[in-house]
Design an enzyme around this catalytic site. Structure first.
Site, short mmCIF file in Angstrom:
data_model
loop_
_atom_site.label_atom_id
_atom_site.label_comp_id
_atom_site.label_asym_id
_atom_site.label_seq_id
_atom_site.Cartn_x
_atom_site.Cartn_y
_atom_site.Cartn_z
N SER A 269 9.79 -3.75 -14.21
CA SER A 269 9.10 -3.56 -15.50
C SER A 269 10.09 -3.54 -16.66
O SER A 269 9.90 -4.22 -17.68
CB SER A 269 8.27 -2.27 -15.47
OG SER A 269 9.04 -1.19 -15.02
N HIS A 299 6.18 -2.27 -6.82
CA HIS A 299 6.77 -1.50 -7.93
C HIS A 299 5.83 -0.32 -8.25
O HIS A 299 5.50 0.45 -7.35
CB HIS A 299 6.97 -2.46 -9.11
CG HIS A 299 7.79 -1.94 -10.24
ND1 HIS A 299 8.59 -0.83 -10.17
CD2 HIS A 299 7.95 -2.41 -11.52
CE1 HIS A 299 9.19 -0.63 -11.33
NE2 HIS A 299 8.82 -1.57 -12.17
N HIS A 345 13.89 1.31 -1.29
CA HIS A 345 14.23 1.07 -2.69
C HIS A 345 15.22 -0.09 -2.80
O HIS A 345 16.04 -0.29 -1.90
CB HIS A 345 14.86 2.33 -3.32
CG HIS A 345 14.79 2.31 -4.81
ND1 HIS A 345 15.76 1.73 -5.60
CD2 HIS A 345 13.84 2.76 -5.67
CE1 HIS A 345 15.41 1.84 -6.86
NE2 HIS A 345 14.25 2.46 -6.94
N ARG A 354 14.20 11.90 -8.13
CA ARG A 354 12.92 12.16 -8.81
C ARG A 354 11.91 12.71 -7.80
O ARG A 354 11.11 13.59 -8.13
CB ARG A 354 12.38 10.86 -9.45
CG ARG A 354 13.30 10.29 -10.50
CD ARG A 354 12.85 8.91 -10.95
NE ARG A 354 12.87 7.94 -9.85
CZ ARG A 354 12.48 6.66 -9.95
NH1 ARG A 354 12.01 6.21 -11.10
NH2 ARG A 354 12.54 5.85 -8.92
N ASP A 402 7.47 7.51 -5.74
CA ASP A 402 6.04 7.29 -5.55
C ASP A 402 5.48 8.00 -4.32
O ASP A 402 4.27 8.20 -4.21
CB ASP A 402 5.75 5.79 -5.43
CG ASP A 402 6.07 5.05 -6.72
OD1 ASP A 402 5.72 5.59 -7.79
OD2 ASP A 402 6.67 3.97 -6.67
N1 NMX Z 1 8.15 -0.18 4.92
C1 NMX Z 1 8.31 -1.23 5.74
N2 NMX Z 1 9.23 -2.19 5.57
C2 NMX Z 1 10.04 -2.05 4.51
C3 NMX Z 1 9.96 -0.97 3.63
C4 NMX Z 1 8.96 0.00 3.85
N3 NMX Z 1 8.78 1.04 3.05
N4 NMX Z 1 10.89 -1.11 2.68
C5 NMX Z 1 11.54 -2.26 2.95
N5 NMX Z 1 11.01 -2.83 4.04
C6 NMX Z 1 11.37 -4.13 4.62
C7 NMX Z 1 11.21 -5.21 3.56
O1 NMX Z 1 9.84 -5.60 3.42
C8 NMX Z 1 12.13 -6.28 4.06
O2 NMX Z 1 11.46 -6.97 5.09
P1 NMX Z 1 11.63 -8.57 5.28
O3 NMX Z 1 13.06 -8.76 5.65
O4 NMX Z 1 10.68 -8.89 6.35
O5 NMX Z 1 11.27 -9.21 3.97
C9 NMX Z 1 13.26 -5.47 4.68
O6 NMX Z 1 12.73 -4.15 4.94
C10 NMX Z 1 14.48 -5.33 3.78
O7 NMX Z 1 14.07 -4.80 2.54
P2 NMX Z 1 15.08 -3.93 1.65
O8 NMX Z 1 16.24 -4.80 1.30
O9 NMX Z 1 15.36 -2.63 2.28
O10 NMX Z 1 14.18 -3.60 0.36
P3 NMX Z 1 13.96 -4.44 -0.97
O11 NMX Z 1 15.05 -4.14 -1.91
O12 NMX Z 1 13.70 -5.87 -0.65
O13 NMX Z 1 12.59 -3.84 -1.50
C11 NMX Z 1 11.05 -2.12 -2.00
C12 NMX Z 1 12.50 -2.56 -2.06
C13 NMX Z 1 10.88 -0.83 -2.79
C14 NMX Z 1 10.15 -3.18 -2.63
C15 NMX Z 1 10.65 -1.90 -0.51
O14 NMX Z 1 11.43 -0.86 0.02
C16 NMX Z 1 9.18 -1.61 -0.32
O15 NMX Z 1 8.38 -2.54 -0.19
N6 NMX Z 1 8.77 -0.28 -0.30
C17 NMX Z 1 7.38 0.08 -0.22
C18 NMX Z 1 6.71 -0.05 -1.57
C19 NMX Z 1 7.22 0.98 -2.54
O16 NMX Z 1 7.28 2.16 -2.24
N7 NMX Z 1 7.54 0.53 -3.77
C20 NMX Z 1 7.91 1.47 -4.83
C21 NMX Z 1 9.33 1.32 -5.34
C22 NMX Z 1 9.64 2.33 -6.38
N8 NMX Z 1 8.92 2.10 -7.64
O17 NMX Z 1 8.44 3.06 -8.21
O18 NMX Z 1 8.85 1.00 -8.13
C1 MLT Z 2 11.58 2.37 -10.91
O1 MLT Z 2 11.49 3.54 -11.32
O2 MLT Z 2 11.56 1.40 -11.69
C2 MLT Z 2 11.59 2.13 -9.43
O3 MLT Z 2 12.22 3.14 -8.74
C3 MLT Z 2 12.04 0.75 -9.03
C4 MLT Z 2 13.47 0.39 -9.30
O4 MLT Z 2 14.26 1.15 -9.84
O5 MLT Z 2 13.82 -0.73 -8.89
#
Ligand code: NMX
Ligand code: MLT
Length: 463
Positions: A269, A299, A345, A354, A402
């Protein structure tokens, strides 16, 4: 003639080579044609990742280009820096530092949005008087223009609250002072003052806009409070949401909104606001774009997803909540190919501070400790990291903000979880708009990174 045209028809039926491109005479649809070419590209990407991740192209590694730019140091962002292990610091201050020194609202304990905004913008801790003055200024600017209330009231209740918020914020650009001044023809050193005016106007109006959406979608029978000139930004927001009498929820919202305000510049964002703003789009449309990035489930939308997921877990497990039951549910989620919302993350490699701060808030209030949904969230946070480690995919198995942010809202009666990302959206304006002011004050240029096709990358690697 006949012979010639039948020859031509035949050659079309086989193929035509024009300027080196082969054109097949085919009746396949666009989608079918795409379906044919995708597997080869997927293979090409797999090969590039497997064989050349560490190859350096220009100044960066191929893994940076292919991996969502993770870890790439490529942005200037003034107000905060995120450390993978320690978490966020706002102008060098940790969350507990901020909690100690940033002024609360009169009668409250939690830092206000205004004091966080002051810190983000100036790098200085405001005095209580400065914070109060800013509250008064924002309250003065807080009402929505009638055309925006009409626009929001005309939207279907079924339209997601985040879409409504983004539309309302974009519409506010009708009154953008930056845009009007730019059209008049101002000089670059003047950009930041008009940008600041727009940013303060927008932050001031967000509570009324967000509360109107809440009222329209979930409680159309209720009347809406107008902005109270004696309240701080979040005090007003809570009041307009209909929770003004609930001092515990109002305090929680103050903490929530201060904590979500900024998370350095690379999150989707904040980065979107920065990118769009770099074209000199005004702050309203820049932030509107950011809200649509926040509305994705990886996100900001994760906070609504967490509650939905925890409620589904609660329904399936029933009263028999045990370690094993929670563990089984986590595995069921992972085996079905879904992510566990609220965990992982892009930068952090430890529990999100947080998350820790919001959990600490829960510990200070007995009614929150006794709440079944808060207990379930806490138990899940104890079990999920080991399950995610065993699953072995995510680089960070720990909870992010979250994982817990919605359960307190739920406990206090703000149960409509599709609305939760809107609260995040009210908050993230503090940091994203701060950066827009600094980007204009520092005369930062248009963002325009270089991209490559896979073929072009392969050529560069060979060379
Ligand atoms: N559950 C299952 N699989 C996961 C998760 C999770 N919570 N987090 C990461 N992975 C998987 C991810 O999908 C990826 O799989 P693939 O190789 O098949 O594509 C693999 O682990 C490697 O991912 P990472 O490098 O650890 O994470 P990345 O930096 O790509 O993504 C998030 C970060 C936050 C998008 C990811 O951890 C996620 O999808 N979390 C769940 C959604 C979430 O809680 N988002 C909120 C983030 C915070 N916010 O407020 O924005
Ligand atoms: C945020 O607060 O924007 C989330 O934790 C996602 C991020 O920092 O990438």
């Amino acid at each position: 003639m006949i012979g010639c045209s039948s020859f031509l028809a035949k050659s079309v039926a086989r193929n035509i080579s024009t300027n080196g491109f082969r054109r097949l005479a085919s009746t396949k649809s666009l989608k079918e044609t795409l379906q044919e070419v995708i597997p080869a590209k997927q293979e090409q990407l797999k090969k590039l990742k497997a064989e050349h991740s560490q190859a350096v192209v220009g100044e960066v590694k191929v893994e940076n280009i292919l991996g969502g730019m993770r870890g790439l140091k490529a942005m200037l962002w003034e107000a905060s820096v995120l450390d993978p292990n320690e978490g966020i610091r706002f102008h060098g201050m940790t969350i507990p530092d901020c909690q100690k020194v940033l002024p609360p609202a009169p009668g409250g304990k939690e830092m206000t949005a205004e004091s966080m905004l002051w810190l983000l913008l100036t790098g200085k801790v405001p005095t209580p008087e400065q914070s109060r003055q800013l509250s008064a200024e924002l309250a003065e600017k807080g009402e929505l223009p009638p055309f925006v209330t009409q626009l929001i009231d005309s939207l279907p209740k079924t339209l997601h609250p985040m879409t409504q918020l983004g539309m309302g914020v974009a519409a506010l650009n009708h009154d953008s002072e930056f845009q009007a001044a730019y059209e008049r023809g101002i000089k670059k050193p003047e950009y930041w003052t008009y940008t600041l005016e727009d940013c303060l106007n927008l932050i001031a109006k967000l509570p009324a806009l967000a509360a109107r959406i809440y009222r329209n979608v979930y409680h159309p029978e209720r009347s809406l409070e107008s902005v109270d000139k004696n309240l701080d930004l979040v005090g007003n927001y809570s009041n307009m949401l209909g929770f003004g009498q609930n001092e515990h929820l109002t305090e929680y919202l103050r903490l929530y909104i201060a904590l979500h305000g900024d998370h350095e510049g690379g999150n989707a964002s904040a980065h979107t606001a920065h990118l769009v703003g770099s074209t000199l789009s005004d702050p309203y449309i820049s932030y509107s774009a950011a809200l649509f990035a926040l509305a994705g489930p990886l996100h900001g939308l994760a906070n609504q997803e967490v509650l939905r997921w925890q409620m589904a877990m609660q329904k399936e497990i029933g009263d028999n909540i045990t370690h094993e039951n929670i563990k089984d549910y986590l595995w069921k989620t992972l085996k079905s190919g879904q992510v566990v919302p609220g965990y992982g993350h892009g930068v952090l490699r430890n529990p999100d501070p947080r998350f820790v701060a919001l959990q600490e808030f829960c510990k200070t209030r007995p009614e929150l400790q006794a709440s079944p949904i808060i207990q379930l969230v806490q138990q899940t946070a104890e079990i999920a990291p080991d399950v995610l480690k065993e699953h072995g995919k995510t680089k960070n198995p720990y909870p992010n903000v979250d994982a817990t942010s919605g359960c307190v809202l739920y406990h206090y009666g703000l149960t409509e979880f599709k609305y939760y990302t809107v609260i995040f959206g009210v908050s993230r304006a503090l940091g994203a708009l701060t950066q827009l002011v600094w980007a204009r004050a520092l005369g930062l240029p248009l963002e325009r990174p270089k991209s490559y096709s896979m073929d072009a990358l392969e050529k560069l690697i060979k060379n």
